[in-house]
Design a protein around this motif. Sequence first.
Motif, PDB file in Angstrom:
ATOM      1  N   GLU A  48       0.833  -1.208   0.000  1.00  0.00           N
ATOM      2  CA  GLU A  48       0.000   0.000   0.000  1.00  0.00           C
ATOM      3  C   GLU A  48       0.869   1.261   0.000  1.00  0.00           C
ATOM      4  OE1 GLU A  48      -3.265  -0.152  -0.168  1.00  0.00           O
ATOM      5  OE2 GLU A  48      -3.592  -2.287   0.267  1.00  0.00           O
ATOM      6  N   PHE A  49       1.960   1.193   0.732  1.00  0.00           N
ATOM      7  CA  PHE A  49       2.888   2.334   0.768  1.00  0.00           C
ATOM      8  C   PHE A  49       3.496   2.549  -0.605  1.00  0.00           C
ATOM      9  CE2 PHE A  49       3.845   1.111   5.439  1.00  0.00           C
ATOM     10  CZ  PHE A  49       2.760   1.836   5.878  1.00  0.00           C
ATOM     11  N   GLU A  50       3.956   1.464  -1.201  1.00  0.00           N
ATOM     12  CA  GLU A  50       4.615   1.556  -2.507  1.00  0.00           C
ATOM     13  C   GLU A  50       3.661   2.088  -3.565  1.00  0.00           C
ATOM     14  OE1 GLU A  50       6.252  -2.333  -3.184  1.00  0.00           O
ATOM     15  OE2 GLU A  50       7.724  -2.076  -1.572  1.00  0.00           O
ATOM     16  N   ALA A  51       2.422   1.608  -3.529  1.00  0.00           N
ATOM     17  CA  ALA A  51       1.433   2.028  -4.522  1.00  0.00           C
ATOM     18  C   ALA A  51       1.193   3.536  -4.480  1.00  0.00           C
ATOM     19  CB  ALA A  51       0.123   1.284  -4.292  1.00  0.00           C
ATOM     20  N   ARG A  52       1.388   4.134  -3.322  1.00  0.00           N
ATOM     21  CA  ARG A  52       1.133   5.565  -3.169  1.00  0.00           C
ATOM     22  C   ARG A  52       2.417   6.387  -3.149  1.00  0.00           C
ATOM     23  NH1 ARG A  52      -2.547   2.561  -0.570  1.00  0.00           N
ATOM     24  NH2 ARG A  52      -4.733   3.140  -0.791  1.00  0.00           N
ATOM     25  N   GLY A  53       3.532   5.747  -3.418  1.00  0.00           N
ATOM     26  CA  GLY A  53       4.818   6.448  -3.411  1.00  0.00           C
ATOM     27  C   GLY A  53       5.108   7.096  -2.078  1.00  0.00           C
ATOM     28  N   LEU A  54       4.676   6.401  -1.024  1.00  0.00           N
ATOM     29  CA  LEU A  54       4.766   6.979   0.304  1.00  0.00           C
ATOM     30  C   LEU A  54       6.051   6.534   1.005  1.00  0.00           C
ATOM     31  CD1 LEU A  54       1.992   7.723   2.573  1.00  0.00           C
ATOM     32  CD2 LEU A  54       3.371   5.898   3.485  1.00  0.00           C
ATOM     33  N   LYS A  55       6.734   7.476   1.593  1.00  0.00           N
ATOM     34  CA  LYS A  55       7.919   7.133   2.383  1.00  0.00           C
ATOM     35  C   LYS A  55       7.514   6.880   3.823  1.00  0.00           C
ATOM     36  CE  LYS A  55      11.470   9.601  -0.182  1.00  0.00           C
ATOM     37  NZ  LYS A  55      12.188  10.879  -0.285  1.00  0.00           N
ATOM     38  N   VAL A  56       8.203   5.974   4.451  1.00  0.00           N
ATOM     39  CA  VAL A  56       7.913   5.677   5.852  1.00  0.00           C
ATOM     40  C   VAL A  56       9.135   6.036   6.694  1.00  0.00           C
ATOM     41  CG1 VAL A  56       7.268   3.904   7.528  1.00  0.00           C
ATOM     42  CG2 VAL A  56       6.340   3.828   5.209  1.00  0.00           C
TER      43      VAL A  56
END
Lengths: 134, 119
Positions: B11-19
Amino acid sequence: MQMTRKTVGTTLGLLAPVVAIATVVLWFRMNSAIGIPEDRTIWIVFSLLAIVMSVASFVIGTRWFGGVAAVVAIFPALLLPATIAISKQQVAEQAIKVGDTIPYFVAVDDQGKRFTSDALAGTPVLIKFFRAHW
Amino acid sequence: MRRWSDELQGEFEARGLKVVTISTDYPEEIRKRRGAHRLQATMLSDRNLGVTDAFGLRNEGIHSGPVGEGEAEALPVPTTLLVDKNGVVLWMDQAENYQRRSGPEVVLAAMQQYLDTGG
């Protein structure tokens, strides 16, 4: 009459640690399986019940082994109320809130490398603050 | 403990989200435990609480972490923040009680609500 009274007290004393320990064991099992239950009243009720049983056994009168069990019961019985009491958190008034822009910050990463919040510009970010050690 | 991050990696990858994770652990402690997380995240060490204080998230109540020489003087209140690409906080979830924390379903719902609407 004296004998039956003492038997009741002793039984209460012996049952108190059973209730207290069962409550704690179930609590930890539940936590590891599905997470912390929202409503913790029932756990507190059982912990307090164990304490009441301990005290009652002394009030009514108990044989020595009932007394020992009652004293032992106090420790597990106090565990949950104690951890719940200290687990309240407080943050400062100026804590970040929805709508704020995150502050610039500098830290080191797990490789010991310097990290600045500039690296986060232009992408959405999920930031997670967590307690250390567990 | 449940690994919320494993379930959400896609889900993070799909939204280009950094953690980014922040704790008071030393870098070597974080590194040691990193194997337990499969999360691709930037894991920051905030031993002196500089970042925690910048966000105002120091726990001013009693904490049950270790105290004494060499231990962090306080701990952050466990908090999850969802931040947009301009650095604005869209959503946050804070445990008033540290025994509770954001589960994966809560984080996923927040991403769907705030990131997927294009807002």
